[in-house]
Design an enzyme around this catalytic site. Sequence first.
Site, PDB file in Angstrom:
ATOM      1  N   TRP A   1       0.809  -1.468  -0.092  1.00  0.00           N
ATOM      2  CA  TRP A   1       0.021   0.124  -0.049  1.00  0.00           C
ATOM      3  C   TRP A   1       0.451   1.082  -0.342  1.00  0.00           C
ATOM      4  CZ3 TRP A   1       1.095   2.751   4.521  1.00  0.00           C
ATOM      5  CH2 TRP A   1       1.746   2.042   5.376  1.00  0.00           C
ATOM      6  N   ASN A   2       2.627   1.000   0.904  1.00  0.00           N
ATOM      7  CA  ASN A   2       2.746   2.114   0.775  1.00  0.00           C
ATOM      8  C   ASN A   2       3.151   2.974  -1.156  1.00  0.00           C
ATOM      9  OD1 ASN A   2       4.569   0.112   0.405  1.00  0.00           O
ATOM     10  ND2 ASN A   2       6.377   1.604   0.785  1.00  0.00           N
TER      11      ASN A   2
ATOM     12  N   LYS B   1      -2.523  -8.237  -7.101  1.00  0.00           N
ATOM     13  CA  LYS B   1      -3.620  -7.556  -6.286  1.00  0.00           C
ATOM     14  C   LYS B   1      -2.620  -7.305  -4.858  1.00  0.00           C
ATOM     15  CE  LYS B   1      -3.883  -9.120  -1.482  1.00  0.00           C
ATOM     16  NZ  LYS B   1      -4.196  -7.941  -1.292  1.00  0.00           N
ATOM     17  N   PRO B   2      -3.504  -5.333  -5.423  1.00  0.00           N
ATOM     18  CA  PRO B   2      -2.964  -4.489  -4.784  1.00  0.00           C
ATOM     19  C   PRO B   2      -4.046  -4.431  -3.423  1.00  0.00           C
ATOM     20  CG  PRO B   2      -4.629  -3.850  -6.214  1.00  0.00           C
ATOM     21  CD  PRO B   2      -4.401  -5.113  -6.661  1.00  0.00           C
ATOM     22  N   ASP B   3      -3.345  -3.594  -2.473  1.00  0.00           N
ATOM     23  CA  ASP B   3      -4.060  -3.502  -1.320  1.00  0.00           C
ATOM     24  C   ASP B   3      -5.230  -2.785  -1.455  1.00  0.00           C
ATOM     25  OD1 ASP B   3      -3.569  -3.600   2.091  1.00  0.00           O
ATOM     26  OD2 ASP B   3      -4.783  -1.857   1.028  1.00  0.00           O
TER      27      ASP B   3
ATOM     28  N   GLY C   1       6.527  -6.682   0.608  1.00  0.00           N
ATOM     29  CA  GLY C   1       5.854  -6.498   1.849  1.00  0.00           C
ATOM     30  C   GLY C   1       6.549  -7.053   3.271  1.00  0.00           C
ATOM     31  N   SER C   2       6.043  -7.211   4.648  1.00  0.00           N
ATOM     32  CA  SER C   2       6.425  -7.438   4.802  1.00  0.00           C
ATOM     33  C   SER C   2       7.348  -9.512   5.090  1.00  0.00           C
ATOM     34  CB  SER C   2       5.503  -7.658   6.452  1.00  0.00           C
ATOM     35  OG  SER C   2       4.444  -9.607   6.366  1.00  0.00           O
TER      36      SER C   2
ATOM     37  N   GLU D   1      10.446  -8.603  -1.743  1.00  0.00           N
ATOM     38  CA  GLU D   1      11.435  -7.939  -1.425  1.00  0.00           C
ATOM     39  C   GLU D   1      10.448  -7.919   0.165  1.00  0.00           C
ATOM     40  OE1 GLU D   1      11.287  -3.070  -1.552  1.00  0.00           O
ATOM     41  OE2 GLU D   1      12.661  -3.622  -2.925  1.00  0.00           O
ATOM     42  N   LEU D   2      10.828  -7.708   1.251  1.00  0.00           N
ATOM     43  CA  LEU D   2      10.492  -7.369   2.386  1.00  0.00           C
ATOM     44  C   LEU D   2      11.028  -6.613   3.300  1.00  0.00           C
ATOM     45  CD1 LEU D   2      10.744 -11.738   3.308  1.00  0.00           C
ATOM     46  CD2 LEU D   2       9.251 -10.353   1.769  1.00  0.00           C
TER      47      LEU D   2
END
Length: 526
Positions: free
Chosen positions: A166-167, A190-192, A241-242, A263-264
């Site tokens: 989302w950022n 799938k975007p946020d 994401g996380s 990428e985390l």
Amino acid sequence: MASPTVPAEGAAEHTLPPALVGRLVSRVVSDGAATAAIPGPFTGEPLATIPLTSADDIGVAYGRARAAQRAWAALPVRERVRPFLRLADALVERRSEILDIIQLETGKARRHAMEEFLDVALCSLYYARRAERLLKPRRRQGLMPALTRVQELRHPKGVVALIAPWNYPFALGAADIAPALMAGNAVIHKPDTQTCLSSLWVLDLLTSLGLPEDVWQIVVGDPSDIGDPLVDGADYVSFTGSTRGGRAIAERVAPRLVGYSLELGGKNPMIVMADADVERAARGAVRACFTNAGQLCISIERMYVHEDVYGRFVPRLVELVEGMRLGSGLDFEAEMGSLTHQRQLDAVTRHVDQAVGKGATVLTGGRARPDLGPLFYEPTILTGVTGDMDLCANETFGPVVAVYKYRDEDEVIARANDTPYGLNASVWTRNTAAGRRVAARLQAGTVNVNDGYGAAYASYDSPMGGMKQSGVGRRHGAEGLLRFTEAQTVASQHLMDFEPPGALGYERFADLMAEGVKIMKKLRIR
């Protein structure tokens, strides 16, 4: 303690044209049975109502994608890149429209939305110019010179599931999807939910520029509802994401041995060396720490300042931060916008309050600003952060940085590397050679000398990604496209086989082959 100021001019109306929103949300793969209202971060008021994708819809999307992918992959690469060559000009012509959308769905300042715009335009153009060369068949050295002919071919994976955060929804969606599509894949994206409008906008635009229907489809929903079928149907998964989310994806695809790139998270360090230009480093730190309100995986959250310049650097940094302009205007005046989600505001507040409660000192900031908007939080600098505080080692993902003093190079490198993460780092010095030497000792996928993050990230010819628990694989560079392909080796043998010719015995044949090794070494054939 001074507070960041607000631009004097009033903010523009924070709404989008209903006709535009209606056209965009019609592109979500959904039967329309369920919807979600997304709030505008600047105001908290509804921005759009989005149809949600069900698990059954995911199956429909994959069926369409596989049918479309076969025809798409059959096209020559030069035809697949054409929509993306047209994209750069179209983006420039419609820049204001997409910048408005990015700001209104994320809450970021316009100058940071502009970074997303540039990333999509330049990264997609980079691959459009190079895809044909990167994907063409390549001659490789065979076993026997002139007798073994070898080619390396590149085939698309098939259907890629791409899960974007989302950022930076525009950049980390479209800029990754472009090489996946150019490689001949179809993409289920799938975007946020909160930040899906910018992705829907660029999909709508690319379709008008010649991208076939169904090779890129967008699904929207909670990971608990559609995450498993999305990952289960994919031939390759790309996730930003996380670290926790990345581990879950790796575990999910492991039984099928499906490839993935991740990428985390990060807890990125910045090192200010004794000879650094204090003014330049302080201004660079403002950008490195507070771009997009710190909601940037490669932003700086730990700052190590040499004791010789600490007394000059820290007061100047505080002065610059206290003079920052916060606001929600759809113009370039604000230097920082708001956070995007309430949960992020809660996390930032929790980290800072806990640190202060355990003895950390706030030099500036340290509070929410509901007078500016529901999700604003002041850019914050702390000292005295210790290992028993969540802020010390855990990713905050907000406008907060902890500053530490150090004495020598070995010490600061050890402290910078003392983290399970390894995404990005920054080194500031007047001696670029010394900065590069320090950079090479840091355990991070990208290191910027005299810059916070942009120099490495925006150098699209070079790979970008994380070490340790900050990721697997790389975006950008050749690998950023080739990760979406399967390599195939085709070797043909000519004139003689791997058996002794005629009546030549195997022992004599083995002797000749052994001598051949020495000859090939001498002639540098091997």
